[in-house]
Design a protein around this motif. Structure first.
Motif, mmCIF file in Angstrom:
data_model
loop_
_atom_site.group_PDB
_atom_site.id
_atom_site.type_symbol
_atom_site.label_atom_id
_atom_site.label_comp_id
_atom_site.label_asym_id
_atom_site.label_seq_id
_atom_site.Cartn_x
_atom_site.Cartn_y
_atom_site.Cartn_z
ATOM 1 N N ASN A 174 0.827 -1.211 0.000
ATOM 2 C CA ASN A 174 0.000 0.000 0.000
ATOM 3 C C ASN A 174 0.859 1.259 0.000
ATOM 4 O O ASN A 174 0.536 2.243 -0.665
ATOM 5 C CB ASN A 174 -0.952 -0.003 1.193
ATOM 6 N N LYS A 180 2.271 1.634 -3.506
ATOM 7 C CA LYS A 180 1.210 2.032 -4.426
ATOM 8 C C LYS A 180 0.842 3.504 -4.238
ATOM 9 O O LYS A 180 0.571 4.208 -5.203
ATOM 10 C CB LYS A 180 -0.031 1.158 -4.210
ATOM 11 N N ARG A 181 0.842 3.974 -2.994
ATOM 12 C CA ARG A 181 0.555 5.380 -2.725
ATOM 13 C C ARG A 181 1.637 6.267 -3.350
ATOM 14 O O ARG A 181 1.343 7.288 -3.966
ATOM 15 C CB ARG A 181 0.454 5.655 -1.227
ATOM 16 N N LYS A 224 1.056 6.425 -7.014
ATOM 17 C CA LYS A 224 -0.054 7.339 -7.324
ATOM 18 C C LYS A 224 0.389 8.795 -7.203
ATOM 19 O O LYS A 224 0.006 9.638 -8.022
ATOM 20 C CB LYS A 224 -1.250 7.070 -6.412
ATOM 21 N N ASP A 225 1.191 9.101 -6.186
ATOM 22 C CA ASP A 225 1.719 10.466 -6.049
ATOM 23 C C ASP A 225 2.579 10.824 -7.254
ATOM 24 O O ASP A 225 2.495 11.935 -7.779
ATOM 25 C CB ASP A 225 2.553 10.596 -4.768
ATOM 26 N N GLU A 268 2.335 9.459 -10.265
ATOM 27 C CA GLU A 268 1.432 9.577 -11.410
ATOM 28 C C GLU A 268 0.752 10.948 -11.435
ATOM 29 O O GLU A 268 0.618 11.562 -12.493
ATOM 30 C CB GLU A 268 0.384 8.470 -11.380
ATOM 31 N N LYS A 269 0.331 11.439 -10.265
ATOM 32 C CA LYS A 269 -0.287 12.761 -10.189
ATOM 33 C C LYS A 269 0.708 13.835 -10.630
ATOM 34 O O LYS A 269 0.353 14.743 -11.390
ATOM 35 C CB LYS A 269 -0.792 13.041 -8.777
ATOM 36 N N LYS A 301 3.261 9.038 -19.278
ATOM 37 C CA LYS A 301 3.331 7.876 -18.380
ATOM 38 C C LYS A 301 3.333 6.566 -19.161
ATOM 39 O O LYS A 301 3.378 5.505 -18.566
ATOM 40 C CB LYS A 301 2.123 7.860 -17.433
ATOM 41 N N LYS A 306 7.476 2.284 -11.807
ATOM 42 C CA LYS A 306 6.233 1.523 -12.021
ATOM 43 C C LYS A 306 6.539 0.039 -12.173
ATOM 44 O O LYS A 306 5.848 -0.804 -11.582
ATOM 45 C CB LYS A 306 5.476 2.051 -13.230
#
Length: 168
Positions: A101, A104-105, A108-109, A111-112, A121, A149
């Motif tokens: 987790n 993954k967080r 995501k950060d 990716e943002k 990406k 990734k």
């Protein structure tokens, strides 16, 4: 009972003098970098802070920069002309799911950040006729993203404990 020499004359005075000299040298360098780049915490002669997410346990009180504890950050090495990805790994998680987790967080950060900056990406990366490993340094932020990734997806897909399956 063990005693250190640092407590005794003249060792204490020598240590105090060396500490003061190191502090003054650092203070002078910081001032020079502030004058040259505007903020030494974001850029100096060697590195430039690009982006980062500050760790929850950073006590600096400032925004993410070169000197804060960041869960994830990107720094540009001016001399090597490459981007570096930093990941904070000094955490003890209760289980593998918590580790996944966390990663993954961070993904995501990242990716943002990529979306916010309009960066690609979907860059592909061939492992054949290359080194089949992921790097924490790259020529572009897009390459860093792809490698991170691949790392996160691979880490999260592994079967760590008997009977435990990934949720990918």
């Amino acid at each position: 009972m063990t005693k250190t020499l640092i407590k005794f004359f003249p060792f204490k005075q020598i240590d105090d003098f060396c500490t003061e000299m190191a502090y003054r040298k650092e203070e002078k360098y910081t001032k020079e970098m502030d004058e040259k780049y505007g903020d030494y915490a974001l850029e100096d002669d060697d590195l430039k802070f690009i982006w980062g997410v500050k760790s929850w346990d950073d006590l600096s009180g400032s925004e993410a920069n070169l000197y804060t504890m960041n869960d994830i950050d990107i720094t540009y090495d001016k001399k090597k002309k490459e981007y570096m990805l930093g990941i904070e790994t000094a955490y003890a998680f209760k289980d593998y799911a918590s580790e996944r987790n966390y990663l993954k967080r961070l993904l995501k950060d990242f990716e943002k950040y990529m979306d916010d900056k309009g960066l690609c990406k979907f860059m592909t990366r061939s492992l054949f006729m290359r080194d089949p490993y992921t790097n924490i340094t790259a020529n572009s932020i897009e390459e860093l993203y792809v490698d991170f990734k691949i790392f996160v997806d691979g880490f999260c897909a592994q079967k760590r404990y008997e009977g435990e399956l990934s949720d990918l």
